[in-house]
Write an enzyme that holds these catalytic residues in place. Structure first.
Site, PDB file in Angstrom:
ATOM      1  N   LYS A 175     -36.315  34.803  29.150  1.00 19.50           N
ATOM      2  CA  LYS A 175     -35.015  34.591  29.790  1.00 19.50           C
ATOM      3  C   LYS A 175     -34.647  35.863  30.547  1.00 19.50           C
ATOM      4  CE  LYS A 175     -30.192  33.348  28.893  1.00 19.50           C
ATOM      5  NZ  LYS A 175     -29.194  32.990  27.849  1.00 19.50           N
ATOM      6  N   LYS A 208     -36.637  30.829  31.816  1.00 17.02           N
ATOM      7  CA  LYS A 208     -35.341  30.636  32.468  1.00 17.02           C
ATOM      8  C   LYS A 208     -35.017  31.865  33.321  1.00 17.02           C
ATOM      9  CE  LYS A 208     -30.423  29.896  31.453  1.00 17.02           C
ATOM     10  NZ  LYS A 208     -29.388  29.793  30.405  1.00 17.02           N
TER      11      LYS A 208
END
Length: 326
Positions: free
Chosen positions: A198, A251
């Site tokens: 992320k 992400k």
């Protein structure tokens, strides 16, 4: 010329036969926002998205499921009055998320319900972890104390009936501790979809507006990944796999297709990718201005994410894309 690649493109039937990557509703996880209100509220920062009441959430999830979307992931907007430095509301068994999970599983037992595990919706500081200050006044995100709270949050969601928990906080060691906590409380069947890579991305702005969860001070760069790093993503993914994650996530998705591909090559676990709010809003804004065909560009972006190696895609287009693909 006796070699003409265009022969394999000359009709829809032939193009379908030779197509290498296929997209279907079964590839999607539908992120849904919810709040503790009887009214469904359009989200100004994310046109086309809604903060759902629990009743509205159940209806929207059911419609998506009927179109073939097998899973949802929940993101709560928590009132400021319930946000505290210790994020205690995150493990309240009568809190918004546990009540929503119970309602979803009662109405749609076959739906896969995934919950976000992080403290930013509940933390008065707006960070994914607990915060304190050094003697010099520096803001410090407390890793190990945060992990203990995340374990309580994950257990609370499992007790409510969540099929899977999805730690998005990027604290070190949290997958192992969550797995241990769930197993020790007889929730061995509850899966972990870990946000493994992320990034500290500028693409999250509309999402933070949707939940009013932006940090009150500082940024998230000490725990989310540097956008310039790729090998670090492989390290994070390998650690999460070793700690017991069932699925790994990248992400954002679109700007990190190379990371999706590299993690896909490095693991046999399923790989997810999150097409985040900024990616969604860029397409929606361009389509609203008439500059692009929104449907075509949205589907092209999704097929690109899957072609890079994602087995599943978290996307705000899940319901609409399922309808288009029909």
């Amino acid at each position: 010329m006796h070699i003409r690649p265009r022969r394999n493109r000359r009709s829809p039937a032939i193009r379908s036969l030779v197509r290498e990557t296929h997209l279907s509703a079964a590839d999607f996880i539908y992120p849904l926002f919810l709040h503790d209100s009887a009214e469904d509220m359009p989200i100004a920062s994310m046109p086309g998205c809604t903060r759902w009441s629990i009743d509205g959430l159940v209806k929207e999830a059911g419609e998506a499921l009927a179109l073939g979307v097998p899973a949802v992931v929940l993101f709560p907007a928590i009132p400021e009055s319930l946000k505290t430095p210790d994020a205690a509301e995150s493990w309240n068994p009568e809190g918004l998320v546990p009540r929503a999970v119970r309602a979803l599983k009662e109405a749609h037992p076959e739906l896969c319900v995934i919950t976000d595990v992080a403290l930013d919706p509940y933390n008065s500081d707006g960070h994914d972890g607990l915060v304190e200050r050094s003697p010099e006044g520096e803001l410090i995100i407390l890793n190990d104390k945060t992990v203990k709270v995340l374990c309580r949050q994950a257990l609370c969601h499992a007790e409510a009936g969540a099929d899977m928990v999805s730690p998005s906080d990027m604290m070190d060691g949290r997958v192992a501790m969550i797995r241990h906590t769930l197993d020790s409380e007889s929730f061995e069947d509850v899966g972990i979809l870990s946000y493994s890579a992320k990034y500290a991305s500028g693409y999250y702005g509309p999402f933070r507006g949707a939940l009013d969860s932006a940090p009150k001070e500082g940024d998230k760069k000490t725990y989310q990944m540097d956008p310039g790093n790729a090998r670090e993503a492989l390290r994070e993914a390998a650690l999460d796999e070793a700690e017991g994650a069932d699925m790994l996530m990248v992400k954002p998705a679109g700007p990190y297709l190379d990371i999706i591909a590299r993690i896909r090559e490095s693991t046999v676990l399923p790989v997810a990718a999150y097409q985040v709010s900024g990616e969604y809003l860029m397409i929606e804004s361009a389509a609203a201005s008439g500059w692009v065909d929104g449907k075509a560009v949205a589907l092209e972006s999704l097929i690109g994410i899957k072609r890079a190696g994602a087995d599943m895609i978290l996307t705000y287009y899940a319901k609409r894309a399922a309808e288009w693909l029909r």
